[in-house]
Every structure is written in C-alpha cells, then in structure tokens.
Design an enzyme around this catalytic site. Structure first.
Site, PDB file in Angstrom:
ATOM      1  N   SER A 108       0.777  -1.301  -0.023  1.00 27.49           N
ATOM      2  CA  SER A 108      -0.022  -0.103  -0.083  1.00 27.49           C
ATOM      3  C   SER A 108       0.683   1.061  -0.057  1.00 27.49           C
ATOM      4  CB  SER A 108      -1.147   0.020   1.374  1.00 27.49           C
ATOM      5  OG  SER A 108      -1.571  -1.228   1.316  1.00 27.49           O
ATOM      6  N   ASP A 130       2.112  -7.955   9.819  1.00 28.73           N
ATOM      7  CA  ASP A 130       3.439  -8.448   9.498  1.00 28.73           C
ATOM      8  C   ASP A 130       4.633  -7.747  10.186  1.00 28.73           C
ATOM      9  OD1 ASP A 130       1.944 -10.245   7.965  1.00 28.73           O
ATOM     10  OD2 ASP A 130       2.374  -9.174   6.216  1.00 28.73           O
TER      11      ASP A 130
HETATM   12  O1  F6P Z   1       0.118  -9.070   4.923  1.00 24.67           O
HETATM   13  C1  F6P Z   1      -0.847  -9.595   6.002  1.00 24.67           C
HETATM   14  C2  F6P Z   1      -0.903 -11.211   5.598  1.00 24.67           C
HETATM   15  O2  F6P Z   1      -1.738 -11.681   6.560  1.00 24.67           O
HETATM   16  C3  F6P Z   1       0.529 -11.881   5.489  1.00 24.67           C
HETATM   17  O3  F6P Z   1       0.866 -12.072   6.941  1.00 24.67           O
HETATM   18  C4  F6P Z   1      -0.048 -13.128   4.618  1.00 24.67           C
HETATM   19  O4  F6P Z   1       0.947 -13.815   4.037  1.00 24.67           O
HETATM   20  C5  F6P Z   1      -1.150 -12.559   3.930  1.00 24.67           C
HETATM   21  O5  F6P Z   1      -1.483 -11.327   4.268  1.00 24.67           O
HETATM   22  C6  F6P Z   1      -2.133 -13.316   3.515  1.00 24.67           C
HETATM   23  O6  F6P Z   1      -3.053 -12.841   2.310  1.00 24.67           O
HETATM   24  P1  F6P Z   1      -4.537 -13.128   1.978  1.00 24.67           P
HETATM   25  O7  F6P Z   1      -5.445 -12.608   3.084  1.00 24.67           O
HETATM   26  O8  F6P Z   1      -4.828 -12.377   0.627  1.00 24.67           O
HETATM   27  O9  F6P Z   1      -4.441 -14.818   2.014  1.00 24.67           O
END
Ligand code: F6P
Length: 324
Positions: A108, A130
C-alpha cells in the site's frame, strides 16, 4: 469564498486490527479542521472505480473497538498498472479530492508513493500484522496479532504438555519472521524458523530431542509461513524421526488478522490518524507516519519503499537461550 479542503481515506491490502481506530481518528480530526472527508471503499480498487462516500462524525461511531476495516479492502491488480493509477487520479479530481490518506502495509505504501510521484498529496499510515514496513518501530495491528498468537500458543501448550507432544505452529508474516520471533519469546518456544535465516531441519530435530532429554513435557516449534519449509512436511519429518515426543501441528492462519484491537493498537492508530491529518494541515505530504522512540515522525514514502525492514536477530538468538 474558498471551497473546503477534501481529504480521502482508504484501507488497502491485508486488513489489520486497529485500522478502524485509524479511520475514526482521520475522519474526526479532519472534520475538526474544517475539512470534508470522503471514504474510499475497497482500497485502491475503489479509488480506480470512484467508490467514494462522504463521511461525518457519526459514520465512524462504534468502530474503534472493531477488527477489520469498515471501508473494506482489496489487493488491486488494476491499480498496479500506470493506466489504473491514471484512472484513480482522474476519479479523485472529478470528486474534488485534494489529498489522500492510505492505511495499509508495504504494498500500500508503494501505491501511495506512486501517486505521490504523480503529484497527488498523499500521507501513509502503516497498518499490517506483519510489521515489515521500514520507518516505524511497529505498525498498527501487529500488537493485536501477537496477542492472538500468544493466546493460541498458550492453549496449544496446555494440550501439548498433557500429551507430551511436540507442536509445530505456523505463524503469518509473509516474507518477514517478525511475528514468529516475537512469538518464540513471548510463548517460550524451543526454536523458531524464519525466512531471514536458512532453516536447518537437523537443528530443529536436535532442539526437539534435547527438550525431551531435559525432561520437558512439550516442545513448541514456531514456523514462519515464509521460512521456506512447509509446516506439514516438517511435522511429518519430526514425527518420523521418533525424537521422544509425538507430533502435532497447527496453522494459525487468518485468525491472526481478526479480532478487537488491543489498547496499544487503538492508541497507536488514534495517534497516527491524528498526525496524518495534522501533516496535511502543515502542508506536508509524500510521507508516512512512523513511531520513532515515543513520538510519531513523518518518514518520506520514497525512503519507506526503498528500504527493507530487518528482524532484530538478537531476539532470534534470545529464543534459543531462553529455551533451556
Ligand atoms: O500481509 C498480511 C498477511 O496476512 C500476510 O501475513 C499473509 O501472507 C497474507 O496477508 C495473506 O493474504 P490473503 O489474506 O490475501 O490470503
């Protein structure tokens, strides 16, 4: 009579607990400064589509304590293309949007910087479980995620001890080992596997065997999702090696992203939301709010996106020392 300054606000990428507290702070601080506020729905995708709604003080009532984001979010492929960004700027101009506040993670902030380079007045607010964003000690949502992980691992340890088992637990974090390392310390893991250092399966096996020989009733192994080793494969391997404990595994998954934000995240989000609007009032833009020491600073978006945040390896080594 001059027209009112209009600021847009959006949340983008993975949602993080505390995003709503940040939205509330942005909206109410902007209104207090005699600005109009447009909420952008569905993140950058909504910016491209022109999905804007006018926001008043009551629109952000009762959201401070809620997880997720009331503005909804997305990972927009269209916005990553120059044509999508042009369309977004056109929609902003049509709506009379003078500035934009972007609440989200690393990707973002990349998008925010791209808009800034094209002359849009943008302020970033770091929101991601993260904690992989350069320029801030911690992002909104990370503290809540750590508490969620702690709660889950505490529960898993109860059952692990009762059955004398080794438990492999997978944490989120994309390419960062931050959550895994912190979980290792606060949950008393034997070992953590993170992307920042090549995981050594023999070292994991030795740690599990050692824990058994020293009379421990359980062994906790935290595997960051980006470590390079699949949790299922590692669990099978450890089980087959017959190191004393029987083995089970749990992938914590998206539970880490939900829930009511902690007091820390509500405070951080409120402070950053207020500061983001204050930056605009002072004529600043092209920056992200970042927690430095005890204060909120403004970090150039160009620096945020060109630097990589590193996990503090002191914490990684601390896990091993404390596992004795
Ligand atoms: O960036 C946040 C996060 O939860 C990461 O820890 C993870 O790899 C990813 O997003 C998961 O993404 P999505 O919700 O698109 O599966």
């Amino acid at each position: 009579m001059s027209e009112k300054f209009t600021v847009g606000v959006l949340t983008s990428g993975g949602d993080a607990p505390g995003m709503n507290a940040a939205i509330r702070a942005v909206v109410r601080t902007a209104l207090a400064n005699n600005m109009n506020v447009l909420g952008v729905m569905h993140g950058y995708e909504g910016l491209v589509n022109g999905e804007f709604k006018s926001m008043g003080p009551r629109d952000v009532g009762g959201i401070l304590q809620r997880g997720g984001t009331v503005l909804l979010t997305s990972r927009s492929k269209r916005f990553q293309e120059p044509s999508g960004q042009r369309e977004a700027i056109r929609k902003m101009n049509e709506a009379g949007m003078d500035a934009l506040i972007v609440i989200g993670g690393e990707g973002s902030m990349n998008g925010a910087n791209a808009l800034s380079l094209q002359g849009v007045k943008v302020i970033g607010i770091p929101g991601s479980i993260d904690n992989d964003i350069w320029g801030t000690n911690i992002a909104i949502g990370t503290d809540t995620a750590m508490n969620t992980i702690m709660d889950a691992v505490d529960k898993l340890r109860d059952t692990a001890s009762s059955h004398q088992r080794a438990f492999l637990i997978e944490t989120m974090g994309r390419n960062s080992g931050y959550l895994a390392v912190m979980a290792g310390i606060i949950c008393g893991a034997e070992i953590v596997l993170i992307p920042e250092t090549p995981p050594d399966q023999q070292e994991v096996a030795a740690a599990v065997e050692d824990a058994y020989k020293r009379g421990k009733t359980h062994a906790i192994i935290i595997n960051a999702e980006g470590s390079g080793i699949r949790t299922t494969d590692l669990a099978q391997l450890i089980d087959e090696m017959d190191l004393g404990f029987k083995t089970r595994m749990t992938i914590l998954g998206h539970i880490q992203r939900g829930g009511s934000p902690t007091a820390y995240d509500r405070l951080l989000a409120s402070r950053m939301g207020v500061k983001a609007v204050e930056a605009l009032v002072e004529g600043k833009h092209g920056v992200m709010t970042g927690l430095k020491g005890k204060g909120i600073d403004f970090i150039p978006l160009a620096d945020v996106i060109s630097n990589k945040r590193k996990v503090n390896m002191e914490y990684y080594h601390m896990v091993k020392v404390l596992a004795r």
